[in-house]
Write a protein that holds these residues in place. Sequence first.
Motif, PDB file in Angstrom:
ATOM      1  N   GLY A   1      48.768  42.908  39.495  1.00  0.00           N
ATOM      2  CA  GLY A   1      48.495  41.571  38.957  1.00  0.00           C
ATOM      3  C   GLY A   1      49.130  40.477  39.795  1.00  0.00           C
ATOM      4  N   ALA A   2      50.351  40.697  40.276  1.00  0.00           N
ATOM      5  CA  ALA A   2      51.026  39.709  41.117  1.00  0.00           C
ATOM      6  C   ALA A   2      50.338  39.588  42.472  1.00  0.00           C
ATOM      7  CB  ALA A   2      52.489  40.075  41.290  1.00  0.00           C
ATOM      8  N   ILE A   3      49.870  40.697  43.006  1.00  0.00           N
ATOM      9  CA  ILE A   3      49.133  40.673  44.280  1.00  0.00           C
ATOM     10  C   ILE A   3      47.845  39.881  44.113  1.00  0.00           C
ATOM     11  CG2 ILE A   3      47.848  42.115  45.913  1.00  0.00           C
ATOM     12  CD1 ILE A   3      50.071  44.269  45.426  1.00  0.00           C
TER      13      ILE A   3
ATOM     14  N   ALA B   1      40.740  30.952  44.557  1.00  0.00           N
ATOM     15  CA  ALA B   1      39.654  31.680  43.902  1.00  0.00           C
ATOM     16  C   ALA B   1      40.135  32.175  42.539  1.00  0.00           C
ATOM     17  CB  ALA B   1      39.233  32.862  44.764  1.00  0.00           C
ATOM     18  N   PRO B   2      39.224  32.382  41.609  1.00  0.00           N
ATOM     19  CA  PRO B   2      39.633  32.906  40.302  1.00  0.00           C
ATOM     20  C   PRO B   2      40.130  34.345  40.428  1.00  0.00           C
ATOM     21  CG  PRO B   2      37.249  32.519  40.360  1.00  0.00           C
ATOM     22  CD  PRO B   2      37.795  32.094  41.686  1.00  0.00           C
ATOM     23  N   PRO B   3      41.240  34.673  39.781  1.00  0.00           N
ATOM     24  CA  PRO B   3      41.789  36.031  39.864  1.00  0.00           C
ATOM     25  C   PRO B   3      40.780  37.117  39.492  1.00  0.00           C
ATOM     26  CG  PRO B   3      43.355  34.594  38.776  1.00  0.00           C
ATOM     27  CD  PRO B   3      42.082  33.809  38.963  1.00  0.00           C
ATOM     28  N   GLU B   4      39.936  36.852  38.507  1.00  0.00           N
ATOM     29  CA  GLU B   4      38.972  37.870  38.080  1.00  0.00           C
ATOM     30  C   GLU B   4      37.945  38.163  39.180  1.00  0.00           C
ATOM     31  OE1 GLU B   4      37.938  33.861  36.379  1.00  0.00           O
ATOM     32  OE2 GLU B   4      39.698  35.114  36.280  1.00  0.00           O
ATOM     33  N   ALA B   5      37.746  37.237  40.102  1.00  0.00           N
ATOM     34  CA  ALA B   5      36.825  37.470  41.218  1.00  0.00           C
ATOM     35  C   ALA B   5      37.463  38.346  42.297  1.00  0.00           C
ATOM     36  CB  ALA B   5      36.387  36.140  41.823  1.00  0.00           C
TER      37      ALA B   5
END
Length: 91
Positions: free
Chosen positions: A55-57, A67-71
């Motif tokens: 998650g931190a990466i 960019a959005p994390p979910e992407a």
Amino acid sequence: MTFADTDVPHLPAGVRLKSDAVRGTVMLLAPERAFTLNPVAVKVLGLVDGERSVGAIVAALAQEFNAPPEAIAADVIELLDELARKRVVER
């Protein structure tokens, strides 16, 4: 088994990143094996330090690339899973 957000990936003993100045690439070196990395893999593995969670990466890459994390998350997990199957990344 797939990496989860809370998993903390690390390179096992004997595995390291090495810059190849002659070829202008970065290699992932393991005992009796070597992998040429694309720029995305270099960015991800540059953050794999045995302290950061997946998650931190993902959050660091999302911030760096705006960019959005979910992407980003699915691609990061896919890369880590593939490298784990090759036994050059561990949880």
